[in-house]
Structures are given as C-alpha cells and as structure tokens.
Scaffold this active site. Structure first.
Site, mmCIF file in Angstrom:
data_model
loop_
_atom_site.group_PDB
_atom_site.id
_atom_site.type_symbol
_atom_site.label_atom_id
_atom_site.label_comp_id
_atom_site.label_asym_id
_atom_site.label_seq_id
_atom_site.Cartn_x
_atom_site.Cartn_y
_atom_site.Cartn_z
ATOM 1 N N LYS A 53 0.836 -1.207 0.000
ATOM 2 C CA LYS A 53 0.000 0.000 0.000
ATOM 3 C C LYS A 53 0.873 1.261 0.000
ATOM 4 C CE LYS A 53 -3.760 -2.474 2.250
ATOM 5 N NZ LYS A 53 -4.461 -2.823 3.508
ATOM 6 N N GLN A 97 -4.588 -1.332 9.964
ATOM 7 C CA GLN A 97 -4.483 -2.651 9.324
ATOM 8 C C GLN A 97 -5.123 -3.715 10.216
ATOM 9 O OE1 GLN A 97 -3.184 -3.187 6.155
ATOM 10 N NE2 GLN A 97 -3.928 -5.275 6.399
ATOM 11 N N ASP A 120 -10.815 3.128 4.564
ATOM 12 C CA ASP A 120 -11.210 1.719 4.447
ATOM 13 C C ASP A 120 -12.733 1.594 4.338
ATOM 14 O OD1 ASP A 120 -9.454 -0.319 4.128
ATOM 15 O OD2 ASP A 120 -9.057 -0.665 6.262
#
Ligand code: NAP
Length: 285
Positions: A53, A97, A120
């Site tokens: 990422k 994460q 997200d």
C-alpha cells in the site's frame, strides 16, 4: 469454454494512472493527499499488505507514513493515536491494518476514526451511507470488484449475484454495491445450507471464504457465469484462492486469477479513496 481472465493487475494499473494525474492536479492547487496507516504487532501478512500500500502511494505521489505499534499496545494507546491522526491537518486518510491483536476491540477503534478520513470505508457512518445507496468512502475490496467487473462490461443489472461472505469488509458492502447496480443479490456464509445448489444459479459468483477446506469447483458454477475469487488461504505453505482455477476456467465466462485479480484492485481503490478523502477535506468535492 475458456474463461476471459479479469486482469486486476491491468485494470489497477489504469486506475493508478488516473489517481496519479489527479494527485498532480491537486498538488498544483495546494492539496497534498496523505495516508497514515497503523499496524499493531508483527503479523507478517499484515506488514506485507501495508508495504504494497505504501509503495503504491509513493508511485502515485501520495504522501504516506506507517505508525508501527508493539503487540502489547493498549486500547487506550491505540485510540489516542487515532485521535491525534483525526486532528492532524496533514493526514487525509487513516487506515488501521486488520486484524488487530485479540485484546483490542476492532469495532471501537474503527468508530474512533473520523468518517471523512476513513479510507477503508468501515466506519458505521460510511457503511450506513452505502446501505442508503450513497457511495462515498466505500471499502476498497468491494469497490475494486465492481470496478473490475465494469471494466470488462460484465452485466450486473437484473443478474443473479451470489456472494459467499457476510463480513463488513467484503460481503455486506459488496451486496450494497451490487444492489445499487440492480443485481439480484444472495448472500451465503458458513451456515448456508446446500451452498452448491444455490451457487449453481448465480450469474456472478463471488467467493471470499479463505479457508483451506473450502473450494469452489466447476460443479458449483453455472456455465457462463462470472466468478470472482477473493478468499486467500495457505495450503502446504502456498497461497491460493478459493476457486479451482483450472477447472472453473472451463465453465465460467469470466474469472479472476489469484494472484493478479482482486488484490491489486484493492490497493488501487485505497489510493482512489485517499484522493477522495483529500478532496472532501479540501472542500473541492
Ligand atoms: P472473514 O470475516 O473471516 O469472512 C469469511 C466469510 O466466509 C464469513 O462470512 C464466513 O461465514 C464465510 N465462510 C467460512 N467458512 C465457510 C464455508 N465453509 N462455507 C461458506 N462460507 C463460509 O474474512 P474477510 O475479512 O471477509 O475476508 C475473506 C477472505 O478474503 C480472506 O481469505 C481474506 O484474506 C480475503 N481478502 C482478500 C482481499 C484481497 O484484496 N485479495 C481483500 C480482503 C479479503 P460466517 O460469517 O458464518 O462466519
């Protein structure tokens, strides 16, 4: 029949190119999109996902940094970091994460992120918007799946779509995106009875299970269907998808590979979401 491969690498590269152009345009008018990620612990898979990422951010000209916290970090310490990132004007996107170590409450952590920095798309406010038919910051994997299908002009309207997964990360948001595009959606999960029977009627079959004892075989697939393989599991140390690629490619019309299918799309959509978040915050959206 040999399936057309839905090439996520290719479509993701195209999406990233668009992001790069957009980032240059934003920078020229004084906005520097920036992503902050948070990793708790030393789970190698999580660290590796984050690495890709950040590499993608760098290539697109998006600023990024990772906050790596030790595995013993407390809920309070993690929430304090989120609060700091929430009010940091440099930070446009915050990504924690997942999964977090077991002693931490993931849902509460996600709720602490201000919704307009939630790249997200997991905050209940963003999930609620999506459920109301408003597509703002949408979770990256479902967004990437739709983009991939649309790129290859796989029809969704009126089609029977079946999603094997009901998580907030994949199945639920994807069901909303499919509904918004007029598909007829069925969701399956570990308690679904006669799953192969149901899956054989699907024009679009998305499998996101990721268990080594689960496999989508040719007999589970309607001839001519589009099959999207999201699940990842390790068998004899090797990473594999949910789908028996060789056999299913003989009956499906479209099929995503693993690797090179949904994975690269997920990363590209994170970049799109970071740019969208930066636009929202600069008032240019
Ligand atoms: P998750 O929360 O564990 O969800 C797994 C889903 O599969 C659940 O809904 C579960 O049902 C269902 N399931 C488990 N066993 C089943 C069975 N035997 N038959 C039917 N359904 C079954 O995981 P997730 O976070 O959604 O991720 C799913 C998979 O996708 C993982 O392998 C993950 O690594 C992968 N993934 C890949 C990408 C990518 O970019 N390539 C991105 C995101 C996720 P219940 O709800 O009943 O437990």
């Amino acid at each position: 029949m040999t399936a057309t491969i839905l090439d996520g690498k290719l479509v993701a590269a195209e999406a990233k190119k668009h992001v790069k152009v957009e980032v240059e345009r934003m920078k020229a008018s004084g906005t520097n999109p920036h992503l902050s990620t948070v990793l708790v612990g030393d789970e190698p898979a999580s660290a590796s996902y984050l690495k890709s990422k950040h590499k993608a951010c760098q290539e697109a000209g998006i600023g990024s940094e990772n906050h790596h916290l030790p595995v013993e970090t407390t809920q309070k310490e993690l929430e304090n970091l989120i609060f700091k990132l929430n009010v940091d004007p440099k930070v446009n996107g915050i990504l924690v994460q997942l999964p977090l170590p077991g002693h931490l409450d993931e849902n509460t952590v996600i709720e602490r992120i201000v919704p307009y920095k939630d790249v997200d798309g997991l905050h209940p406010m963003n999930a609620g918007k999506l459920a109301s038919g408003i597509e703002g910051l949408v979770p990256c994997t479902p967004k990437g799946i739709v983009k991939l299908l649309e790129h290859y002009k796989v029809p969704l309207r009126g089609q029977r779509a079946m999603i094997v997964n009901r998580s907030t990360l994949v199945g639920r948001p994807l069901a909303m995106l499919f509904l918004n595009r007029d598909a007829t959606v069925t969701m399956a999960h570990s308690k679904t009875l006669n799953l192969p029977e149901v899956s054989r009627s699907a024009d679009i079959l998305v499998s996101a299970v990721g268990r080594s004892n689960f496999q989508v075989e040719a007999k589970h697939v309607k001839p001519g269907a589009a099959v999207v393989d999201v699940g990842l599991s390790r068998v004899d140390g090797k990473l594999r998808g949910d789908v028996d690629f060789g056999e299913v490619s003989k009956v499906a019309k479209y099929l995503t590979p693993v690797p090179g299918g949904v994975g690269p799309m997920t990363v590209a959509m994170l970049l799109e979401n970071t740019v969208m978040a930066a636009m929202i915050q600069s008032g240019k959206n």
